[in-house]
Write an enzyme that holds these catalytic residues in place. Sequence first.
Site, PDB file in Angstrom:
ATOM      1  N   LYS A 130      10.697 -19.697  -5.360  1.00  0.00           N
ATOM      2  CA  LYS A 130      11.435 -18.497  -5.770  1.00  0.00           C
ATOM      3  C   LYS A 130      11.406 -18.431  -7.287  1.00  0.00           C
ATOM      4  O   LYS A 130      11.886 -19.353  -7.955  1.00  0.00           O
ATOM      5  CB  LYS A 130      12.881 -18.580  -5.254  1.00  0.00           C
ATOM      6  CG  LYS A 130      13.679 -17.314  -5.496  1.00  0.00           C
ATOM      7  CD  LYS A 130      14.948 -17.303  -4.664  1.00  0.00           C
ATOM      8  CE  LYS A 130      15.847 -16.137  -5.031  1.00  0.00           C
ATOM      9  NZ  LYS A 130      17.086 -16.144  -4.261  1.00  0.00           N
ATOM     10  N   ASP A 277      17.829  -7.209   4.439  1.00  0.00           N
ATOM     11  CA  ASP A 277      16.706  -8.044   3.991  1.00  0.00           C
ATOM     12  C   ASP A 277      17.186  -9.459   3.655  1.00  0.00           C
ATOM     13  O   ASP A 277      16.364 -10.344   3.427  1.00  0.00           O
ATOM     14  CB  ASP A 277      16.010  -7.427   2.771  1.00  0.00           C
ATOM     15  CG  ASP A 277      16.967  -7.155   1.634  1.00  0.00           C
ATOM     16  OD1 ASP A 277      17.963  -6.429   1.841  1.00  0.00           O
ATOM     17  OD2 ASP A 277      16.750  -7.680   0.526  1.00  0.00           O
TER      18      ASP A 277
HETATM   19  P1  AMP Z   1      17.906  -9.702  -3.459  1.00  0.00           P
HETATM   20  O1  AMP Z   1      19.088  -8.790  -3.467  1.00  0.00           O
HETATM   21  O2  AMP Z   1      17.926 -10.778  -4.502  1.00  0.00           O
HETATM   22  O3  AMP Z   1      17.661 -10.272  -2.097  1.00  0.00           O
HETATM   23  O4  AMP Z   1      16.622  -8.832  -3.856  1.00  0.00           O
HETATM   24  C1  AMP Z   1      16.304  -7.599  -3.268  1.00  0.00           C
HETATM   25  C2  AMP Z   1      14.846  -7.272  -3.485  1.00  0.00           C
HETATM   26  O5  AMP Z   1      14.554  -7.257  -4.877  1.00  0.00           O
HETATM   27  C3  AMP Z   1      13.880  -8.260  -2.867  1.00  0.00           C
HETATM   28  O6  AMP Z   1      12.778  -7.558  -2.412  1.00  0.00           O
HETATM   29  C4  AMP Z   1      13.528  -9.161  -4.026  1.00  0.00           C
HETATM   30  O7  AMP Z   1      12.276  -9.759  -3.850  1.00  0.00           O
HETATM   31  C5  AMP Z   1      13.507  -8.174  -5.180  1.00  0.00           C
HETATM   32  N1  AMP Z   1      13.793  -8.824  -6.470  1.00  0.00           N
HETATM   33  C6  AMP Z   1      14.968  -9.330  -6.920  1.00  0.00           C
HETATM   34  N2  AMP Z   1      14.826  -9.850  -8.139  1.00  0.00           N
HETATM   35  C7  AMP Z   1      13.531  -9.689  -8.493  1.00  0.00           C
HETATM   36  C8  AMP Z   1      12.744 -10.013  -9.643  1.00  0.00           C
HETATM   37  N3  AMP Z   1      13.252 -10.620 -10.704  1.00  0.00           N
HETATM   38  N4  AMP Z   1      11.427  -9.677  -9.620  1.00  0.00           N
HETATM   39  C9  AMP Z   1      10.882  -9.066  -8.571  1.00  0.00           C
HETATM   40  N5  AMP Z   1      11.551  -8.718  -7.468  1.00  0.00           N
HETATM   41  C10 AMP Z   1      12.857  -9.019  -7.424  1.00  0.00           C
HETATM   42 MG    MG Z   2      16.751 -11.027  -0.802  1.00  0.00          MG
END
Ligand code: AMP
Ligand code: MG
Length: 528
Positions: A130, A277
């Site tokens: 990650k 997700d």
């Molecule tokens: P999360 O709420 O952290 O589960 O993220 C929601 C979505 O945003 C997922 O598709 C993650 O892969 C994407 N995401 C979160 N942070 C980043 C980042 N720094 N770079 C790229 N994608 C991100």
């Molecule tokens: Mg996520």
Amino acid sequence: MAKIRNNYNFQFNNQFILQLPADLESENISRQVEGAAFSFVSPQKTQNPLLVSINHQLALELGFTLEELQLKDLATFLSGNRLIDGMKPYAMNYGGHQFGQWAGQLGDGRAINLGQIQTKKHGLKTLQLKGSGRTPYSRHADGLAVLRSSIREFLCSEAMFHLGIPTTRALSLCLTGDKVTRDMFYDGNPKQELGAVVCRVSSSFIRFGSFQLPAMRGDNKLLKQLVDFSIEQDFPHLGEPSVAVYIKWFQEISEKTCKLMIDWMRVGFVHGVMNTDNMSILSETIDYGPYGWIDAFDLKWTPNTTDAQGKRYCFGAQPEVAQWNLFQLGNAIYSLIEDAEPLNKILNDYALKYENLWLSMMQSKLGLDELIENNDADLFHRLEKLMSEEEVDMTIFYRVLSSFPEQPSLWLAHFKECFYDEGNLSDDYLAKFFQWLNDYQNRLVKNFSTAYERKNLMDGVNPKFVLRNYLAQQAIEKAEQGDYSMVDELLQVLQSPYSEQKEFEHFAIKRPEWAKNKAGCSMLSCSS
Ligand code: AMP
Ligand code: MG
């Protein structure tokens, strides 16, 4: 990217990419990926990878040998800087509902799977980095992670595991040597932070949203492939995929998710971003972002500043949100079943199942051998009400309850440490509190077990040590100065959360006043 011989003892067996359709486009640019479960992508090279911590116990379970754990290239491998034989890195494609709205394609925007390894005892385990760079799912973000959020994920997933709660695990924490810019509260104050990569481990990183995306796109072929794959890989006991098996599969996911919610409520864990997700198909706790632990018992509390208004994902809402998320999963697989009734029945049963499991959970938290219908439920509800009226530390309260003295004259002194404002408790409140203890004491007369047995039972479900928000923050602040001692210390303490561990008493005290409204301790955002 350079590949090296597989110096390691383990073998890769990448079933996910062997069995599911790949994205045919190989360019690593943000885009919509249709008809594919994943995209091949290489982790980004970093300046100066450094291994900060490795989870030895997990590493050995995965099949690393002690010699391999000393290998110099461990940091390069676990930070994604070197691919070893058998690795075929890929990012998974999925969608999701975020805060109640369909958000379309999300996918692994900053997670890259290195591959699946065959373990001796635990079947296939996927290693996932990650924070190792952009993927076709990164949208406009950088694909990176910072030390602060990586420490939070590393510590909390291990804390959960040792509490006996299903979770993805964390194998290692590496610094990348790169700087990452983050605006922690999205308020126009970006800062340079230290980049980091956590290597996570699970039998499956498939999420509810993995099925939602093809379903929303009307791609029944991919949907069926994914469901069949999930059943064959992780639910083989259900039998060959068929309509009847799809229903059983949904039922098992529903039941396990319900149990997970009970566990979170038992220990005071608030996930903070229960978007679909972030819901694991294995019902593991997954994606540690702006999570938090309950200090003062409050069903309305949320650590996530992004959710401060709506409180959609606050502590007490989690079981219902999980049901809402299951409803979305049910909708996604409907086209494979074409009969709403069994799905609806499972969703309706969830509420009843939750209620029953909640009663059993409270029964064990209070050390009761048996549940006396109606009366006990009233005792439990009155307790939660009392705990909500004043600031009562949840963890300390249940822990000291297991040894509460018989004489009422000793009660105030015994429970003093669990109140945040014990000097200002009203007479009215104290009268209600003592009445409850009195009723509980009378209830215990009907228990068969001895006081000693009861204490053992209670101390086995009411942890003494949880990853209090301020403790994680203190460990982060030290680590940002290059001192990782508190990360290691917390990792050690949290490996035995139900034991007394007298030498670590200072990690079991209630949240200090300074931490009440401090950023990172009570307020977190999705920025990580
Ligand atoms: P999360 O709420 O952290 O589960 O993220 C929601 C979505 O945003 C997922 O598709 C993650 O892969 C994407 N995401 C979160 N942070 C980043 C980042 N720094 N770079 C790229 N994608 C991100
Ligand atoms: Mg996520």
